[in-house]
Design a protein around this motif. Structure first.
Motif, PDB file in Angstrom:
ATOM      1  N   GLN A 173       0.875  -1.295  -0.119  1.00 27.95           N
ATOM      2  CA  GLN A 173      -0.017   0.011  -0.228  1.00 27.95           C
ATOM      3  C   GLN A 173       0.719   1.255  -0.159  1.00 27.95           C
ATOM      4  O   GLN A 173       0.496   2.202  -0.773  1.00 27.95           O
ATOM      5  CB  GLN A 173      -0.874  -0.060   1.184  1.00 27.95           C
ATOM      6  N   ARG A 174       1.797   1.176   0.794  1.00 32.47           N
ATOM      7  CA  ARG A 174       2.691   2.337   1.052  1.00 32.47           C
ATOM      8  C   ARG A 174       3.373   2.560  -0.371  1.00 32.47           C
ATOM      9  O   ARG A 174       3.539   3.862  -0.930  1.00 32.47           O
ATOM     10  CB  ARG A 174       4.049   2.194   1.978  1.00 32.47           C
ATOM     11  N   LEU A 175       4.038   1.673  -1.092  1.00 33.98           N
ATOM     12  CA  LEU A 175       4.780   1.793  -2.211  1.00 33.98           C
ATOM     13  C   LEU A 175       3.744   2.282  -3.407  1.00 33.98           C
ATOM     14  O   LEU A 175       4.208   3.188  -4.253  1.00 33.98           O
ATOM     15  CB  LEU A 175       5.333   0.258  -2.907  1.00 33.98           C
ATOM     16  N   VAL A 176       2.572   1.738  -3.328  1.00 34.09           N
ATOM     17  CA  VAL A 176       1.575   2.281  -4.279  1.00 34.09           C
ATOM     18  C   VAL A 176       1.066   3.823  -3.840  1.00 34.09           C
ATOM     19  O   VAL A 176       0.920   4.605  -5.091  1.00 34.09           O
ATOM     20  CB  VAL A 176       0.277   1.382  -4.390  1.00 34.09           C
ATOM     21  N   PHE A 177       1.024   4.077  -2.885  1.00 36.85           N
ATOM     22  CA  PHE A 177       0.713   5.385  -2.619  1.00 36.85           C
ATOM     23  C   PHE A 177       1.976   6.275  -2.895  1.00 36.85           C
ATOM     24  O   PHE A 177       1.674   7.482  -3.320  1.00 36.85           O
ATOM     25  CB  PHE A 177       0.500   5.363  -1.039  1.00 36.85           C
ATOM     26  N   ILE A 178       3.140   6.081  -2.483  1.00 36.61           N
ATOM     27  CA  ILE A 178       4.112   6.786  -2.916  1.00 36.61           C
ATOM     28  C   ILE A 178       4.241   6.957  -4.553  1.00 36.61           C
ATOM     29  O   ILE A 178       4.121   8.105  -5.057  1.00 36.61           O
ATOM     30  CB  ILE A 178       5.419   6.188  -2.518  1.00 36.61           C
ATOM     31  N   ALA A 179       4.003   5.761  -5.426  1.00 41.36           N
ATOM     32  CA  ALA A 179       3.940   5.989  -6.834  1.00 41.36           C
ATOM     33  C   ALA A 179       2.832   7.041  -7.277  1.00 41.36           C
ATOM     34  O   ALA A 179       2.964   7.719  -8.058  1.00 41.36           O
ATOM     35  CB  ALA A 179       3.761   4.715  -7.354  1.00 41.36           C
ATOM     36  N   LEU A 180       1.641   6.793  -6.691  1.00 41.35           N
ATOM     37  CA  LEU A 180       0.458   7.599  -6.799  1.00 41.35           C
ATOM     38  C   LEU A 180       0.981   9.050  -6.606  1.00 41.35           C
ATOM     39  O   LEU A 180       0.420   9.954  -7.579  1.00 41.35           O
ATOM     40  CB  LEU A 180      -0.529   7.134  -5.944  1.00 41.35           C
ATOM     41  N   LEU A 181       1.481   9.375  -5.690  1.00 40.43           N
ATOM     42  CA  LEU A 181       1.701  10.926  -5.322  1.00 40.43           C
ATOM     43  C   LEU A 181       2.759  11.470  -6.183  1.00 40.43           C
ATOM     44  O   LEU A 181       2.697  12.646  -6.898  1.00 40.43           O
ATOM     45  CB  LEU A 181       2.264  11.070  -3.898  1.00 40.43           C
ATOM     46  N   TYR A 197       2.464  15.293   5.200  1.00 40.41           N
ATOM     47  CA  TYR A 197       1.464  14.996   6.091  1.00 40.41           C
ATOM     48  C   TYR A 197       0.906  13.555   6.157  1.00 40.41           C
ATOM     49  O   TYR A 197       0.080  13.454   7.152  1.00 40.41           O
ATOM     50  CB  TYR A 197       0.215  16.097   6.126  1.00 40.41           C
ATOM     51  N   THR A 198       1.122  12.718   5.042  1.00 45.79           N
ATOM     52  CA  THR A 198       0.536  11.551   5.124  1.00 45.79           C
ATOM     53  C   THR A 198       1.702  10.339   5.488  1.00 45.79           C
ATOM     54  O   THR A 198       1.185   9.347   5.668  1.00 45.79           O
ATOM     55  CB  THR A 198      -0.026  11.321   3.825  1.00 45.79           C
ATOM     56  N   LEU A 199       2.822  10.498   4.639  1.00 44.50           N
ATOM     57  CA  LEU A 199       3.981   9.792   4.830  1.00 44.50           C
ATOM     58  C   LEU A 199       4.995  10.205   5.766  1.00 44.50           C
ATOM     59  O   LEU A 199       5.083  10.972   6.289  1.00 44.50           O
ATOM     60  CB  LEU A 199       4.675   9.709   3.298  1.00 44.50           C
ATOM     61  N   SER A 200       5.937   9.094   5.886  1.00 39.91           N
ATOM     62  CA  SER A 200       7.265   9.462   6.793  1.00 39.91           C
ATOM     63  C   SER A 200       8.100  10.243   6.082  1.00 39.91           C
ATOM     64  O   SER A 200       7.957  10.290   4.740  1.00 39.91           O
ATOM     65  CB  SER A 200       7.798   8.167   7.168  1.00 39.91           C
ATOM     66  N   THR A 201       8.892  10.972   6.619  1.00 34.12           N
ATOM     67  CA  THR A 201      10.050  12.009   6.087  1.00 34.12           C
ATOM     68  C   THR A 201      10.803  11.178   4.939  1.00 34.12           C
ATOM     69  O   THR A 201      10.841  11.700   3.938  1.00 34.12           O
ATOM     70  CB  THR A 201      11.056  12.380   6.929  1.00 34.12           C
ATOM     71  N   LYS A 202      11.223   9.867   5.072  1.00 35.11           N
ATOM     72  CA  LYS A 202      11.827   9.150   4.256  1.00 35.11           C
ATOM     73  C   LYS A 202      10.948   8.771   2.777  1.00 35.11           C
ATOM     74  O   LYS A 202      11.778   9.048   1.800  1.00 35.11           O
ATOM     75  CB  LYS A 202      12.265   7.899   4.735  1.00 35.11           C
ATOM     76  N   ASP A 203       9.921   8.546   3.125  1.00 36.24           N
ATOM     77  CA  ASP A 203       9.143   8.397   1.661  1.00 36.24           C
ATOM     78  C   ASP A 203       8.656   9.539   1.152  1.00 36.24           C
ATOM     79  O   ASP A 203       8.636   9.632  -0.075  1.00 36.24           O
ATOM     80  CB  ASP A 203       7.792   7.707   2.331  1.00 36.24           C
ATOM     81  N   THR A 204       8.626  10.763   1.914  1.00 33.87           N
ATOM     82  CA  THR A 204       8.421  11.931   1.110  1.00 33.87           C
ATOM     83  C   THR A 204       9.834  12.366   0.296  1.00 33.87           C
ATOM     84  O   THR A 204       9.494  12.657  -0.680  1.00 33.87           O
ATOM     85  CB  THR A 204       8.314  13.167   2.203  1.00 33.87           C
ATOM     86  N   LYS A 234      -3.770   8.816   6.567  1.00 34.43           N
ATOM     87  CA  LYS A 234      -3.010   9.339   7.713  1.00 34.43           C
ATOM     88  C   LYS A 234      -3.076   8.708   8.946  1.00 34.43           C
ATOM     89  O   LYS A 234      -2.209   8.431   9.872  1.00 34.43           O
ATOM     90  CB  LYS A 234      -3.868  10.679   7.728  1.00 34.43           C
ATOM     91  N   ASP A 235      -4.371   8.204   9.142  1.00 35.50           N
ATOM     92  CA  ASP A 235      -4.669   7.229  10.355  1.00 35.50           C
ATOM     93  C   ASP A 235      -3.764   6.168  10.365  1.00 35.50           C
ATOM     94  O   ASP A 235      -3.179   5.525  11.258  1.00 35.50           O
ATOM     95  CB  ASP A 235      -6.003   6.968  10.313  1.00 35.50           C
TER      96      ASP A 235
END
Lengths: 137, 180
Positions: free
Chosen positions: B5-13, B51-58, B170-171
């Motif tokens: 989920q995290r990877l998909v969200f990063i790719a999406l953003l 505001y939704t991911l960790s610093t590293k993922d941002t 975020k949650d």
């Protein structure tokens, strides 16, 4: 939108906005301070550089009339420099952003015209008769 | 959030940010007085990531955006300029968010990001031109940066509060942080 702004905005934000606004004038303040130490009777020289190499120096003090010349780079970039009396400007350039043309005429020591895409810099230096150069790049 | 989920969200953003920067480049220049000024719409995505991911993922989101946007429609120099601007503004925004805590809203973070982006670009410009007087251009740029930063902050706030799916992410993140 304004109502939204008031709702989100906190005092900290206001402080930051004001602080950043003031800080952005810091370079200008330093510049004015440095320039104040140049005496009025110094000879003004315009130094035209491309790729950090001096390609032309023009003595502006006492200059009369209109002269112009073109700076042509190897890859076909052209900047046309125009000197009217004691002022100098870039009249036209083939660069995309045209910042150098908007800068218009410069005449005081320390002022610069910069064309980033073509790496052309025109800088006015003051040659003091008594002391060393105070303005450096 | 699971790893996928995290990877998909990063790719999406990241892909959204790339599209937005490309679209922004296509908009004819809105401020005739200040060439080089931009709306910085892509910053909206950076803030959302912040505001939704960790610093590293941002950081990953920003890195992907800069690389792809430069590859798709830029030159080495645009990569340099936007890279320096993005790095500085990212550091500034992370610090602002950490230090500011509750006292500083999303608008403050966004404004800091916008202005530092300009500072970074001008720093590179003064290095290229080899004269620091380029920095004299800062007031004009930062004025526009502050205004667009406020607008972007409001927009990002809208998105964060109105899009349920984002709140869900975020949650998930806070949940993860609390547990780990």
């Amino acid at each position: 939108m304004l109502r939204q702004l008031i709702k989100i905005m906190r005092r900290g934000d206001m402080i930051i906005v004001i602080l950043l606004f003031l800080l952005s004038f810091l370079p200008l303040a330093i510049f004015t301070y440095v320039q104040a130490s140049v005496s009025d009777d110094a000879t003004k020289i315009a130094v035209v550089k491309m790729d950090n190499e001096i390609i032309e120096t023009i003595t502006l003090t006492g200059n009369r009339g209109t002269q112009s010349f073109e700076i042509v780079a190897d890859d076909g970039d052209i900047n046309t420099v125009e000197i009217i009396d004691e002022k100098i400007r870039i009249r036209s350039a083939t660069c995309p952003d045209q910042v150098c043309i908007l800068t218009s005429f410069i005449e005081n020591p320390g002022e610069t015209i910069v064309c980033i895409p073509h790496k052309v810099v025109i800088e006015i230096q003051a040659e003091n008769h008594h002391e060393e150069l105070l303005i450096s790049s | 959030m699971t790893n996928n989920q995290r990877l998909v969200f990063i790719a999406l953003l990241a892909s959204q940010a790339v599209i937005i920067s490309l679209l922004e480049r296509a908009i004819p220049f809105p401020f005739a007085v200040a060439p080089g000024a931009k709306l910085g719409l892509a910053n909206m995505i950076t803030i959302m990531a912040l505001y939704t991911l960790s610093t590293k993922d941002t950081m990953h989101v920003i890195g992907i955006r800069i690389t792809l946007a430069s590859l798709l429609g830029g030159t080495i120099s645009t990569l340099m300029y936007s890279g320096a601007g993005a790095l500085l503004s990212f550091i500034g925004m992370v610090l602002m968010k950490k230090i500011g805590g509750n006292k500083i809203s999303i608008i403050g973070v966004s404004v800091v990001g916008a202005v530092l982006h300009n500072v970074g670009q001008l720093l590179i410009a003064s290095m290229v031109a080899n004269t620091w007087t380029v920095m004299l251009y800062l007031p004009v740029l930062s004025m526009i940066g502050i205004l667009s930063g406020i607008a972007i902050g409001i927009a990002a706030n809208y998105i964060l509060t109105h899009v349920n799916r984002l709140n869900y992410y975020k949650d998930l993140q806070t949940f993860q942080v609390e547990r780990g």
